[in-house]
Design a protein around this motif. Structure first.
Motif, mmCIF file in Angstrom:
data_model
loop_
_atom_site.group_PDB
_atom_site.id
_atom_site.type_symbol
_atom_site.label_atom_id
_atom_site.label_comp_id
_atom_site.label_asym_id
_atom_site.label_seq_id
_atom_site.Cartn_x
_atom_site.Cartn_y
_atom_site.Cartn_z
ATOM 1 N N ARG A 78 63.058 60.176 36.690
ATOM 2 C CA ARG A 78 63.102 59.041 35.765
ATOM 3 C C ARG A 78 61.705 58.509 35.456
ATOM 4 O O ARG A 78 61.362 58.271 34.291
ATOM 5 C CB ARG A 78 63.958 57.926 36.366
ATOM 6 C CG ARG A 78 65.441 58.241 36.399
ATOM 7 C CD ARG A 78 66.275 57.002 36.747
ATOM 8 N NE ARG A 78 66.261 56.681 38.175
ATOM 9 C CZ ARG A 78 65.527 55.732 38.745
ATOM 10 N NH1 ARG A 78 64.704 54.991 38.014
ATOM 11 N NH2 ARG A 78 65.605 55.496 40.046
ATOM 12 N N SER A 79 60.875 58.338 36.488
ATOM 13 C CA SER A 79 59.571 57.707 36.279
ATOM 14 C C SER A 79 58.602 58.622 35.538
ATOM 15 O O SER A 79 57.677 58.143 34.871
ATOM 16 C CB SER A 79 58.968 57.275 37.621
ATOM 17 O OG SER A 79 58.759 58.398 38.460
ATOM 18 N N SER A 80 58.799 59.942 35.643
ATOM 19 C CA SER A 80 57.922 60.881 34.944
ATOM 20 C C SER A 80 58.347 61.120 33.501
ATOM 21 O O SER A 80 57.674 61.835 32.761
ATOM 22 C CB SER A 80 57.889 62.223 35.685
ATOM 23 O OG SER A 80 59.166 62.848 35.657
ATOM 24 N N GLY A 81 59.474 60.527 33.109
ATOM 25 C CA GLY A 81 59.935 60.701 31.737
ATOM 26 C C GLY A 81 60.579 62.040 31.478
ATOM 27 O O GLY A 81 60.623 62.500 30.331
ATOM 28 N N THR A 82 61.126 62.688 32.520
ATOM 29 C CA THR A 82 61.820 63.962 32.322
ATOM 30 C C THR A 82 63.307 63.858 32.633
ATOM 31 O O THR A 82 64.007 64.860 32.655
ATOM 32 C CB THR A 82 61.180 65.081 33.167
ATOM 33 O OG1 THR A 82 61.147 64.691 34.548
ATOM 34 C CG2 THR A 82 59.759 65.354 32.692
ATOM 35 N N ALA A 83 63.793 62.629 32.876
ATOM 36 C CA ALA A 83 65.216 62.321 32.889
ATOM 37 C C ALA A 83 65.350 60.958 32.235
ATOM 38 O O ALA A 83 64.676 60.007 32.637
ATOM 39 C CB ALA A 83 65.785 62.307 34.306
ATOM 40 N N PHE A 84 66.185 60.868 31.208
ATOM 41 C CA PHE A 84 66.316 59.638 30.438
ATOM 42 C C PHE A 84 67.551 58.899 30.936
ATOM 43 O O PHE A 84 68.677 59.315 30.657
ATOM 44 C CB PHE A 84 66.438 59.947 28.949
ATOM 45 C CG PHE A 84 65.174 60.507 28.331
ATOM 46 C CD1 PHE A 84 64.098 60.909 29.103
ATOM 47 C CD2 PHE A 84 65.059 60.620 26.961
ATOM 48 C CE1 PHE A 84 62.939 61.415 28.532
ATOM 49 C CE2 PHE A 84 63.904 61.124 26.370
ATOM 50 C CZ PHE A 84 62.840 61.523 27.162
ATOM 51 N N VAL A 85 67.340 57.816 31.652
ATOM 52 C CA VAL A 85 68.423 57.066 32.286
ATOM 53 C C VAL A 85 68.203 55.588 32.006
ATOM 54 O O VAL A 85 67.124 55.052 32.299
ATOM 55 C CB VAL A 85 68.444 57.303 33.813
ATOM 56 C CG1 VAL A 85 69.503 56.436 34.487
ATOM 57 C CG2 VAL A 85 68.691 58.777 34.123
ATOM 58 N N GLY A 86 69.215 54.920 31.433
ATOM 59 C CA GLY A 86 69.059 53.496 31.204
ATOM 60 C C GLY A 86 69.962 52.981 30.109
ATOM 61 O O GLY A 86 70.867 53.668 29.623
ATOM 62 N N SER A 87 69.690 51.745 29.709
ATOM 63 C CA SER A 87 70.401 51.111 28.609
ATOM 64 C C SER A 87 70.000 51.782 27.302
ATOM 65 O O SER A 87 68.991 52.496 27.243
ATOM 66 C CB SER A 87 70.039 49.636 28.552
ATOM 67 O OG SER A 87 68.653 49.494 28.230
#
Length: 361
Positions: A290-299
């Motif tokens: 998530r923090s590296s921008g290679t999994a998009f998780v969120g609102s």
């Protein structure tokens, strides 16, 4: 920018039955088609929970074709080193016809040692076999009376049937992971590039080298194309999205690193830099993705922002969402995809181009 769903099963009979898995991803495929997404993609692998539920992505895409109307179908990828080109070209042309000309073909070199061993294909020399098979498939789809004589296969005066529905053939994409020479070579060949950035190990400059190679070889008349596959989970809030997605991201990493174990003690001249790769992969966590921008998780708002930041780095033409990671499925996966289609995609509508209008080489 165009969007799609990208499937790579990581289940086993201990975690999910194949009947349940395919029921879920076919439901997601129908939803993606109804919601106006551009692609459904499926990957070929064998034997291991990492992809093993789908040894034949073309078979899966034929089922998707029968249940959808307009979404394009992409292999992501077939592994040509494990196929004879006549058989592969014939299957491609058949699914192109069944889908009414909606098929696009992604090829990958294969990189898991146990698959090469089980299928009796040597890893050394696989790069040459890979390129020879793709070139033979290209010729078989665009020419008649094809003759090939290579160290890997030979045939004379072959004309595959059926002939492709698309003119001159379905578009080609090629996947690259770590080898810099692969990115350069894909540009030279003039095909689209498929990438799957994973954690902190992906070098963004590799995509730039592909584009430079493409433009240097083919000039301004043809455009390079980049498609990226990334895990996606959208929920009403960031907290809810992480609560649901993180256990599945953790399971995905567990299955993937288990498949990479053989690289601890395998070396091949055609896979420079892969030996020991698993030592890096083992350190990754859901938070890293998530923090590296290679999994998009969120609102929805957070995902829109993530897409913007990713595109500043990559400027990808297609974003393919992994919606089945870590056994994710059922109502959770469908709700996430529905939220993406209803809340995220409209916010990016100005950047979208229909997949059917994309230039194909």
């Amino acid at each position: 920018m165009r969007f799609g769903v990208s499937f790579l099963p990581d289940s086993s009979p201990a975690t999910k039955s194949p009947v349940d898995y395919f029921d879920e991803v076919l439901r997601m495929s129908r939803l993606a088609d109804e919601a106006g997404l551009d692609y459904v993609k499926m990957t070929e692998h064998y034997l291991n929970p990492y992809g093993g539920y789908c040894p034949s992505p073309l078979t899966f895409l034929a089922a998707v074709a029968a249940q959808t109307r307009s979404i394009r179908l992409m292999t992501g990828c077939v592994l040509p080193v494990f196929h004879h080109p006549v058989q592969l070209a014939s299957d491609i042309a058949m699914v192109d016809a069944l889908s009414g000309g909606r098929l696009e073909i992604g090829f990958a070199r294969a990189y898991l040692p146990y698959e090469f061993e089980a299928l009796g294909v040597p890893m050394d020399g696989s790069r040459a076999r890979f390129e020879a098979t793709i070139e033979a498939v290209r010729r078989l789809l665009t020419e008649e009376g094809v003759t090939e004589d290579t160290p890997f296969f030979s045939f004379k005066d072959a004309t595959v049937l059926p002939r492709p529905t698309q003119d001159p053939r379905p578009p080609f994409w090629i996947a690259a992971v770590r080898s810099p020479e692969s990115f350069v070579r894909i540009g030279e060949l003039g095909h689209g590039l498929l990438i799957t950035p994973s954690g902190t190990s992906f070098d963004d400059a590799l995509v730039g080298s592909y584009r430079q190679s493409f433009e240097r070889t083919h000039g301004p008349a043809a455009a390079p194309r980049v498609a990226a596959s990334l895990p996606l989970y959208v929920a009403a809030t960031d907290q809810e999205a992480r609560r649901i997605a993180d256990p599945h991201l953790t399971e995905y990493l567990k299955v993937w690193t288990a498949a990479l174990t053989r690289w601890d003690d395998t070396a091949s001249r055609d896979y420079q830099g892969y030996t020991g790769f698993n030592r890096i992969a083992r350190t990754l966590t859901a938070k890293d993705l998530r923090s590296s921008g290679t999994a998009f998780v969120g609102s929805p708002e957070h995902v829109i922002d993530q897409i913007g930041r990713f595109q500043e780095r990559m400027a990808a033409d297609v974003l393919l969402w992994q919606t089945d990671f870590g056994g994710l499925g059922g109502p959770d996966a469908l709700r996430s995809l529905e939220l993406f289609a209803s809340e995220v995609m409209p916010a990016l509508a100005g950047d979208r181009t229909p997949a059917t209008s994309a230039a194909a080489r």
